[in-house]
Design an enzyme around this catalytic site. Structure first.
Site, PDB file in Angstrom:
ATOM      1  CB  CYS A  60      -0.909   0.032   1.222  1.00 25.04           C
ATOM      2  SG  CYS A  60      -2.155  -1.260   1.226  1.00 25.04           S
ATOM      3  CG  HIS A  61       2.110   2.642   3.581  1.00 28.72           C
ATOM      4  ND1 HIS A  61       1.389   3.778   3.843  1.00 28.72           N
ATOM      5  CD2 HIS A  61       1.664   1.708   4.447  1.00 28.72           C
ATOM      6  CE1 HIS A  61       0.541   3.534   4.835  1.00 28.72           C
ATOM      7  NE2 HIS A  61       0.681   2.285   5.218  1.00 28.72           N
ATOM      8  CB  CYS A 113       8.649  15.056  33.831  1.00 27.91           C
ATOM      9  SG  CYS A 113       7.455  13.717  33.749  1.00 27.91           S
ATOM     10  CB  CYS A 160      14.800  15.837  36.613  1.00 28.68           C
ATOM     11  SG  CYS A 160      15.227  14.969  38.130  1.00 28.68           S
ATOM     12  CG  HIS A 161      13.819  15.605  32.312  1.00 25.65           C
ATOM     13  ND1 HIS A 161      14.990  15.080  31.811  1.00 25.65           N
ATOM     14  CD2 HIS A 161      13.206  14.593  32.962  1.00 25.65           C
ATOM     15  CE1 HIS A 161      15.061  13.790  32.123  1.00 25.65           C
ATOM     16  NE2 HIS A 161      13.994  13.471  32.824  1.00 25.65           N
ATOM     17  CB  CYS A 167      11.537   8.663  34.145  1.00 25.57           C
ATOM     18  SG  CYS A 167      13.037   9.594  33.760  1.00 25.57           S
TER      19      CYS A 167
END
Lengths: 107, 253
Positions: B71-72, B169, B172-173, B214
């Protein structure tokens, strides 16, 4: 899935030239030192032998041990002597051997 | 490119963008040796998954007897830029859908094949092959307002404290990117190289695996693979990384 292997070598070289060959194969390289969820030892399964033959003659070989990481990447050099086939073989603890080969033209 | 990324980030996340420095790929926080590993296609172990994915792309599967290629066509053209815009809005479920689930949707609905398990070698390989076609293209989240509530939810999760250690999250980030956490440099958490090869994993893995890592580290109960929260987080992280180039397959410690 079939064994996944990557080999990189020059397709052509001058006679006497030193060529670099890079190889990598997907393998979990289970050390035999780890325990499963029930505390049982997971049996060792590593590739313990790698061989490279140039036109049938052994030009490079390595013995591998459990400290080698997963998906071992081995790179080495050899001298381009004549046109022909460079073949590679990896053998693991289960006796499975995986092979690959490349053609080189030497002028 | 960086300026364009910042501008996009400002539009999407006006509240949080102010305390973020210019977006930098996690690649800039790793050692020169790891960077060299990623740069060399014959040394980058992630390429094992990419090459495996190329084989799967061409392999017919399921009751339809069709391959992805049927298909692709050639992925080099048809899949170029796709990973840079996912997750997209899926009208059927009225939710965002990520690339992995889209691949499985194609398998079950069009190929008549079984869906592949999360973190299976096959799904990671196909995902890596598809994402690899966008390497070098900037992350370009779709301007689709139907996604806005989900981006907002992802943002909320990103800033939400969780686990016994009770940190988010962002703690820290955002607040400490570039500083060290037990010897490792904390990156800005831009998911530009997924599926990545982590030396710690000795394997390729998805963004969801990384997020779960994490979450375990802060002693929270990780969201399940494929959970709505996971996709919202992915969506928010991609909106935040707008403008950074796709690196798949990335290599990280």
């Amino acid at each position: 899935m079939a064994a996944r292997i990557m080999v990189n070598a020059p397709a052509s070289a001058a006679k006497g030239e030193v060529i670099e060959i890079k190889t990598m194969i997907a393998h979990k390289m289970e050390t035999g030192h780890r325990m499963g969820t029930m505390g049982q030892i997971i049996p060792r399964d590593i590739i313990h032998r790698f061989e490279c033959r140039y036109d049938g003659a052994l030009v490079f070989a390595a013995d591998l041990f459990p400290a080698v990481s997963a998906n071992p990447f081995i790179t080495f050099t050899t001298v381009a002597t004549k046109s022909g086939k460079i073949s590679f073989k990896w053998i693991d603890d289960k006796g499975k051997s995986s092979t690959s080969s490349v053609k080189i033209k030497v002028t | 490119m960086i300026r364009a990324g910042l501008a996009a980030a400002l539009i999407c996340t006006s509240a949080s963008a102010a305390d973020m420095p210019a977006p930098k790929s996690g690649l800039e926080y790793v050692s020169p040796e790891t960077r060299a590993l990623q740069a060399d296609d014959f040394a980058n172990p992630g390429m094992l998954w990419v090459s495996g994915g190329a084989d799967l792309w061409r392999a017919a599967t399921g009751t339809s007897g069709k391959s992805c290629q049927s298909c692709h066509g050639d992925a080099k053209q048809s899949m170029r830029g796709v990973a840079a815009r996912y997750p997209l809005y899926e009208p059927k479920t009225k939710r965002p859908i990520d690339l992995q689930v889209r691949i499985n949707q194609c398998r079950t609905e069009r190929q008549g094949a079984k869906g592949l398990g999360f973190e299976s070698e096959e799904l990671l390989s196909l995902g890596a092959y598809v994402a690899h076609q966008s390497r070098g293209l900037p992350v370009k989240p779709p301007q689709d307002e139907r996604l806005t509530p989900f981006i907002k939810n992802g943002e909320k999760l990103y800033f939400q404290r969780m686990g016994q250690i009770d940190i988010s999250c962002a703690a820290c980030h955002n607040a400490h990117a570039g500083q060290r956490l037990s010897g490792n440099l904390i990156p800005q958490a831009h998911p530009t190289g997924y599926p990545i090869y982590r030396l710690e994993w000795q394997s390729a893995g998805s963004l969801q695996r990384r997020l779960r890592g994490c979450m375990s580290a802060v002693r929270a109960e990780p969201f399940a693979y494929g959970a709505a929260e996971m996709v919202d987080l992915e969506l928010y992280l991609m909106s935040r990384a707008a403008g950074l180039p796709i690196e798949t397959p990335g290599v990280r410690p």
